[in-house]
Design a protein around this motif. Sequence first.
Motif, mmCIF file in Angstrom:
data_model
loop_
_atom_site.group_PDB
_atom_site.id
_atom_site.type_symbol
_atom_site.label_atom_id
_atom_site.label_comp_id
_atom_site.label_asym_id
_atom_site.label_seq_id
_atom_site.Cartn_x
_atom_site.Cartn_y
_atom_site.Cartn_z
ATOM 1 N N LEU A 106 16.193 25.454 -22.935
ATOM 2 C CA LEU A 106 16.074 26.154 -24.217
ATOM 3 C C LEU A 106 15.039 27.277 -24.130
ATOM 4 O O LEU A 106 15.237 28.360 -24.673
ATOM 5 C CB LEU A 106 15.679 25.182 -25.327
ATOM 6 C CG LEU A 106 16.793 24.344 -25.917
ATOM 7 C CD1 LEU A 106 16.215 23.258 -26.822
ATOM 8 C CD2 LEU A 106 17.776 25.200 -26.679
ATOM 9 N N SER A 107 13.938 27.004 -23.436
ATOM 10 C CA SER A 107 12.900 28.013 -23.285
ATOM 11 C C SER A 107 13.411 29.223 -22.499
ATOM 12 O O SER A 107 13.193 30.370 -22.897
ATOM 13 C CB SER A 107 11.684 27.396 -22.584
ATOM 14 O OG SER A 107 10.668 28.345 -22.422
ATOM 15 N N LEU A 114 15.059 37.154 -26.109
ATOM 16 C CA LEU A 114 14.022 38.148 -26.371
ATOM 17 C C LEU A 114 14.197 39.367 -25.486
ATOM 18 O O LEU A 114 14.053 40.495 -25.937
ATOM 19 C CB LEU A 114 12.630 37.545 -26.152
ATOM 20 C CG LEU A 114 12.168 36.514 -27.167
ATOM 21 C CD1 LEU A 114 10.856 35.894 -26.739
ATOM 22 C CD2 LEU A 114 12.041 37.142 -28.540
ATOM 23 N N ASN A 115 14.510 39.128 -24.206
ATOM 24 C CA ASN A 115 14.692 40.248 -23.271
ATOM 25 C C ASN A 115 15.895 41.091 -23.653
ATOM 26 O O ASN A 115 15.879 42.302 -23.476
ATOM 27 C CB ASN A 115 14.836 39.724 -21.837
ATOM 28 C CG ASN A 115 13.522 39.172 -21.328
ATOM 29 O OD1 ASN A 115 12.454 39.520 -21.818
ATOM 30 N ND2 ASN A 115 13.601 38.280 -20.345
#
Length: 119
Positions: A106-107, A114-115
């Motif tokens: 998930l991280s 985000l990227n």
Amino acid sequence: MEPIENKCEIKMNGKIYPCHISMAMDLVGGKWKSVILYYLKDGAKRFNEIKQLMPTITEMTLSLQLKQLEQSGLVSRTVYGEKAPIKVVYEMTDLGHSFKPVLESLSVWAHGMLNEDLD
């Protein structure tokens, strides 16, 4: 169109789930449970340490979520001492540790999101 019969019914801890994902989401779903587990993945923490890492959660909600995680067997609560000040520590159980690869995935997924926004 006829309804599809569900042959994947799962029974666990007195509850009946329509599928494995439903069971998993009952254990770790919601706004806070996975976040709490994320912060416990690297080691035991006291209540206030968790609270500081999650400033937008109320103490009541954190307490409730920790109790639910403890009841589901993902987190253990250890009390040290009998007289004030007592020390209470929360940490992942073996079952909780088995969830770590999911948290890490998930991280990675979230970082990828985000990227993509930055491009």
